[in-house]
Scaffold this motif. Structure first.
Motif, PDB file in Angstrom:
ATOM      1  N   ASP A 110       1.112  -0.954  -0.231  1.00  0.00           N
ATOM      2  CA  ASP A 110      -0.219   0.306  -0.061  1.00  0.00           C
ATOM      3  C   ASP A 110       0.824   1.320   0.094  1.00  0.00           C
ATOM      4  O   ASP A 110       0.422   2.576   0.394  1.00  0.00           O
ATOM      5  CB  ASP A 110      -0.900   0.139   1.291  1.00  0.00           C
ATOM      6  N   GLY A 111       2.248   1.481  -0.323  1.00  0.00           N
ATOM      7  CA  GLY A 111       2.792   1.590   0.089  1.00  0.00           C
ATOM      8  C   GLY A 111       4.014   1.969   1.182  1.00  0.00           C
ATOM      9  O   GLY A 111       4.799   2.783   0.984  1.00  0.00           O
ATOM     10  N   LYS A 112       3.469   1.759   2.537  1.00  0.00           N
ATOM     11  CA  LYS A 112       4.001   1.541   3.074  1.00  0.00           C
ATOM     12  C   LYS A 112       4.244   0.086   4.052  1.00  0.00           C
ATOM     13  O   LYS A 112       5.963  -0.024   4.250  1.00  0.00           O
ATOM     14  CB  LYS A 112       3.282   1.989   4.944  1.00  0.00           C
ATOM     15  N   LEU A 113       3.687  -0.162   3.657  1.00  0.00           N
ATOM     16  CA  LEU A 113       3.456  -1.779   4.059  1.00  0.00           C
ATOM     17  C   LEU A 113       3.530  -3.268   2.601  1.00  0.00           C
ATOM     18  O   LEU A 113       3.171  -2.772   1.881  1.00  0.00           O
ATOM     19  CB  LEU A 113       2.288  -2.580   5.220  1.00  0.00           C
ATOM     20  N   ALA A 114       4.562  -3.806   2.724  1.00  0.00           N
ATOM     21  CA  ALA A 114       4.346  -4.963   2.208  1.00  0.00           C
ATOM     22  C   ALA A 114       4.769  -6.411   2.490  1.00  0.00           C
ATOM     23  O   ALA A 114       4.679  -6.678   3.513  1.00  0.00           O
ATOM     24  CB  ALA A 114       6.019  -4.960   1.333  1.00  0.00           C
ATOM     25  N   ALA A 115       3.930  -7.292   1.361  1.00  0.00           N
ATOM     26  CA  ALA A 115       3.477  -8.662   1.851  1.00  0.00           C
ATOM     27  C   ALA A 115       4.373  -9.230   0.762  1.00  0.00           C
ATOM     28  O   ALA A 115       4.031  -9.407  -1.079  1.00  0.00           O
ATOM     29  CB  ALA A 115       2.609  -8.880   2.239  1.00  0.00           C
ATOM     30  N   VAL A 116       5.051 -10.606   0.845  1.00  0.00           N
ATOM     31  CA  VAL A 116       4.968 -11.694   0.227  1.00  0.00           C
ATOM     32  C   VAL A 116       5.165 -13.149   0.874  1.00  0.00           C
ATOM     33  O   VAL A 116       4.714 -12.915   1.908  1.00  0.00           O
ATOM     34  CB  VAL A 116       6.612 -11.328  -0.700  1.00  0.00           C
ATOM     35  N   VAL A 117       4.492 -13.949  -0.328  1.00  0.00           N
ATOM     36  CA  VAL A 117       4.117 -15.172   0.440  1.00  0.00           C
ATOM     37  C   VAL A 117       5.156 -16.455   0.033  1.00  0.00           C
ATOM     38  O   VAL A 117       5.905 -15.929  -1.204  1.00  0.00           O
ATOM     39  CB  VAL A 117       2.415 -16.002  -0.288  1.00  0.00           C
ATOM     40  N   THR A 118       5.297 -17.134   1.205  1.00  0.00           N
ATOM     41  CA  THR A 118       7.036 -17.591   0.573  1.00  0.00           C
ATOM     42  C   THR A 118       6.906 -18.959   0.449  1.00  0.00           C
ATOM     43  O   THR A 118       5.358 -19.640   0.113  1.00  0.00           O
ATOM     44  CB  THR A 118       7.669 -17.907   2.070  1.00  0.00           C
ATOM     45  N   ARG A 119       7.467 -20.542   0.083  1.00  0.00           N
ATOM     46  CA  ARG A 119       7.830 -21.232  -0.627  1.00  0.00           C
ATOM     47  C   ARG A 119       7.288 -22.502   1.183  1.00  0.00           C
ATOM     48  O   ARG A 119       6.879 -23.656   1.027  1.00  0.00           O
ATOM     49  CB  ARG A 119       8.429 -22.083  -1.112  1.00  0.00           C
ATOM     50  N   ASP A 120       7.152 -21.720   2.604  1.00  0.00           N
ATOM     51  CA  ASP A 120       7.207 -22.386   3.336  1.00  0.00           C
ATOM     52  C   ASP A 120       5.076 -22.165   3.797  1.00  0.00           C
ATOM     53  O   ASP A 120       4.756 -22.176   5.284  1.00  0.00           O
ATOM     54  CB  ASP A 120       7.531 -22.170   4.756  1.00  0.00           C
ATOM     55  N   ASN A 121       4.589 -21.730   2.310  1.00  0.00           N
ATOM     56  CA  ASN A 121       3.450 -21.224   2.935  1.00  0.00           C
ATOM     57  C   ASN A 121       2.998 -20.239   4.875  1.00  0.00           C
ATOM     58  O   ASN A 121       2.297 -20.026   4.969  1.00  0.00           O
ATOM     59  CB  ASN A 121       2.307 -22.699   3.397  1.00  0.00           C
ATOM     60  N   GLU A 122       3.789 -18.810   4.176  1.00  0.00           N
ATOM     61  CA  GLU A 122       4.367 -18.383   5.170  1.00  0.00           C
ATOM     62  C   GLU A 122       3.936 -16.913   4.570  1.00  0.00           C
ATOM     63  O   GLU A 122       4.319 -16.664   3.379  1.00  0.00           O
ATOM     64  CB  GLU A 122       5.173 -18.504   6.138  1.00  0.00           C
ATOM     65  N   VAL A 123       2.664 -15.390   4.851  1.00  0.00           N
ATOM     66  CA  VAL A 123       2.700 -14.404   4.486  1.00  0.00           C
ATOM     67  C   VAL A 123       3.687 -14.363   5.446  1.00  0.00           C
ATOM     68  O   VAL A 123       3.253 -13.685   6.256  1.00  0.00           O
ATOM     69  CB  VAL A 123       1.344 -14.129   3.987  1.00  0.00           C
ATOM     70  N   VAL A 124       4.984 -13.153   4.824  1.00  0.00           N
ATOM     71  CA  VAL A 124       5.288 -12.196   5.226  1.00  0.00           C
ATOM     72  C   VAL A 124       5.594 -10.517   5.136  1.00  0.00           C
ATOM     73  O   VAL A 124       5.121 -10.299   4.022  1.00  0.00           O
ATOM     74  CB  VAL A 124       6.877 -12.400   5.208  1.00  0.00           C
ATOM     75  N   ALA A 125       5.203  -9.869   6.112  1.00  0.00           N
ATOM     76  CA  ALA A 125       5.057  -8.425   6.059  1.00  0.00           C
ATOM     77  C   ALA A 125       6.273  -7.413   6.515  1.00  0.00           C
ATOM     78  O   ALA A 125       7.234  -7.958   7.281  1.00  0.00           O
ATOM     79  CB  ALA A 125       3.773  -7.745   7.083  1.00  0.00           C
ATOM     80  N   LEU A 126       6.794  -6.439   5.696  1.00  0.00           N
ATOM     81  CA  LEU A 126       7.997  -6.115   5.776  1.00  0.00           C
ATOM     82  C   LEU A 126       7.574  -4.423   5.604  1.00  0.00           C
ATOM     83  O   LEU A 126       6.551  -3.947   4.678  1.00  0.00           O
ATOM     84  CB  LEU A 126       9.006  -6.226   4.412  1.00  0.00           C
ATOM     85  N   GLU A 127       8.154  -3.659   6.261  1.00  0.00           N
ATOM     86  CA  GLU A 127       8.090  -2.134   6.509  1.00  0.00           C
ATOM     87  C   GLU A 127       9.184  -1.274   6.984  1.00  0.00           C
ATOM     88  O   GLU A 127      10.323  -1.670   8.016  1.00  0.00           O
ATOM     89  CB  GLU A 127       7.117  -1.444   7.997  1.00  0.00           C
ATOM     90  N   ALA A 128       9.136  -0.231   5.814  1.00  0.00           N
ATOM     91  CA  ALA A 128      10.622   0.237   5.649  1.00  0.00           C
ATOM     92  C   ALA A 128      11.527  -1.059   5.656  1.00  0.00           C
ATOM     93  O   ALA A 128      13.211  -0.724   6.018  1.00  0.00           O
ATOM     94  CB  ALA A 128      10.832   1.163   6.662  1.00  0.00           C
ATOM     95  N   GLY A 129      12.033  -2.007   5.341  1.00  0.00           N
ATOM     96  CA  GLY A 129      13.053  -2.947   4.915  1.00  0.00           C
ATOM     97  C   GLY A 129      13.533  -4.282   5.721  1.00  0.00           C
ATOM     98  O   GLY A 129      14.106  -4.744   6.001  1.00  0.00           O
ATOM     99  N   LYS A 130      12.220  -3.999   7.206  1.00  0.00           N
ATOM    100  CA  LYS A 130      12.407  -4.939   8.098  1.00  0.00           C
ATOM    101  C   LYS A 130      11.058  -5.805   8.432  1.00  0.00           C
ATOM    102  O   LYS A 130       9.812  -5.522   7.760  1.00  0.00           O
ATOM    103  CB  LYS A 130      12.395  -4.092   9.952  1.00  0.00           C
ATOM    104  N   GLN A 131      11.381  -6.898   8.528  1.00  0.00           N
ATOM    105  CA  GLN A 131      10.134  -7.739   9.077  1.00  0.00           C
ATOM    106  C   GLN A 131       9.703  -7.390   9.476  1.00  0.00           C
ATOM    107  O   GLN A 131      10.375  -7.007  10.896  1.00  0.00           O
ATOM    108  CB  GLN A 131      11.325  -9.088   9.181  1.00  0.00           C
ATOM    109  N   LEU A 132       8.126  -6.989   9.683  1.00  0.00           N
ATOM    110  CA  LEU A 132       7.308  -6.827  10.649  1.00  0.00           C
ATOM    111  C   LEU A 132       6.743  -7.934  11.398  1.00  0.00           C
ATOM    112  O   LEU A 132       5.807  -7.589  12.205  1.00  0.00           O
ATOM    113  CB  LEU A 132       6.451  -5.759  10.028  1.00  0.00           C
TER     114      LEU A 132
END
Length: 390
Positions: A117-139
């Motif tokens: 959304d311009g601030k929070l980014a999210a991706v899904v990994t092969r471990d079937n986890e959704v990972v959220a990142l903000e300003a380059g750090k895992q949230l």
């Protein structure tokens, strides 16, 4: 017609999830290999004529992210592009100069593109986890009950994940707490290993489930409406496989989408009513403007339909059998990528060529996007290229 089917290893669900979820999930990647009978050679790609640039566009910058998951389109928020590589690297790039704003690791290989959304980014990994990142750090990260091939959709301080079985799961953007899940009651035995359809229209989350666009209350996951774009057909599970895939075209309350190798159609998302649908045999998403909807077919035809009624405005076979990406309509051009890393700029009026841009020679992944005043494309090998008018 020849189909290639891959069966992916199922994910064991969490304890407490209904027994139906423990059934093996078969993921069918049904790709059109030939328009002829099985066993015949694929037709040769249409030869490219000499490039005569009728509009001036030049490469403004380039960046690199690493090999990209299949179908992982770049995601745009304002002047920022967010991309993910297969090794789990997620990068936010400034579209004005192509430089990293930040770059981080999701901690595992990624199987989807990244949403933001311009601030929070999210991706899904092969471990079937959704990972959220903000300003380059895992949230935070959260476990998912099945595989995903669609980039998470981030909006309203929430992260929405569309899984391979087209169930939808919502998480709090700040904490990762699971808020709700919308589980389909009539899950098909086969699902596509392709990115699906998810976006917001006003206060409604709109997703593709089977051959339908479905409007969901983002607060609690309840269904507000359903509108069929295509229906299952055929006599076996493969022939009856129908799903909405890839990018959409939204103008106001009207959303137009592609049903895999079945149809293209438009829905009024405020009322949940189908406006029109037309047979179409493509596997990639679509794009459009207030007048036209454009899509690339499995055989490389590019077709434009009138947005008002779905009647065909034009089609071109200049790029036949060149394995095209989803298109982007921008200004007077329709931009579409091919599997040799070319970006073809065609006239929105009739599909005639305007210019051809080159990248690194590997396939254009997902669809080109517009970020600020930059036309941006990502290649399979991980090149991120920005182009601007001269």
């Amino acid at each position: 017609m020849s189909l290639s089917i891959s069966i992916l290893k199922p994910f064991k669900p969490f304890a407490g999830i209904e027994s139906a979820r423990s059934a093996i999930l078969l993921v069918a990647s049904a790709v059109l290999l030939s328009a002829c009978s099985g066993g015949s050679k694929r037709p040769e790609p249409a030869p490219l004529a000499a490039n005569v640039p009728l509009i001036g566009v030049k490469q403004a910058w380039a960046n690199r992210i690493g090999e990209v998951p299949a179908g992982a389109s770049p995601f745009v928020a304002g002047n920022t592009i967010v991309v993910a590589s297969a090794d789990g690297t997620v990068a936010a790039i400034d579209a004005s100069n192509g430089r990293d704003i930040w770059r981080a690791s999701a901690g595992a290989a990624a199987v989807t593109g990244a949403g933001t959304d311009g601030k929070l980014a999210a991706v899904v990994t092969r471990d079937n986890e959704v990972v959220a990142l903000e300003a380059g750090k895992q949230l935070w990260k959260a476990k998912l009950p099945a595989q995903a091939f669609t980039a998470p959709f981030v909006a309203g301080a929430r992260v929405f994940v569309l899984l391979a079985d087209r169930s939808v799961h919502a998480f709090d953007g700040a904490s990762g707490k699971k808020l709700w899940a919308n589980q389909r009651s009539n899950t098909e035995p086969l699902v596509l290993s392709k990115a699906g359809t998810i976006l917001a229209v006003g206060d409604t989350l709109v997703v593709g489930q089977g051959g339908r666009l479905v409007g969901i209350n983002p607060g609690n996951g309840s269904v507000r409406w359903e509108a069929p774009i295509a229906s299952p057909r055929g006599t076996n599970d493969i022939e009856r496989l129908v799903d909405l895939v890839g990018s959409t075209s939204r103008i106001g309350d009207v959303v137009c989408a592609r049903a895999y190798q079945a149809a293209v159609g438009c829905v009024n998302a405020s009322r949940g009513t189908l406006l029109w649908n037309k047979p179409a045999n493509g596997a990639e998403g679509i794009h459009g403007d207030s007048s036209l909807v454009v899509g690339s077919e499995a055989d490389g035809k590019l077709i434009a339909w009138r947005r008002a009624d779905g009647q065909q405005a034009w089609q071109t076979e200049r790029l036949a059998f060149r394995t095209l990406s989803a298109p982007l309509m921008v200004g007077r051009s329709v931009v579409v990528g091919d599997n040799n890393g070319n970006l073809h700029m065609l006239s929105r009026e009739d599909g005639s060529p305007l210019n051809r841009l080159t990248t690194d020679g590997s396939a254009i992944i997902g669809n080109p996007v517009l970020a600020g005043d930059s036309l941006v494309a990502v290649t399979k090998s991980g090149g991120v290229f920005g182009f601007r008018p001269e």
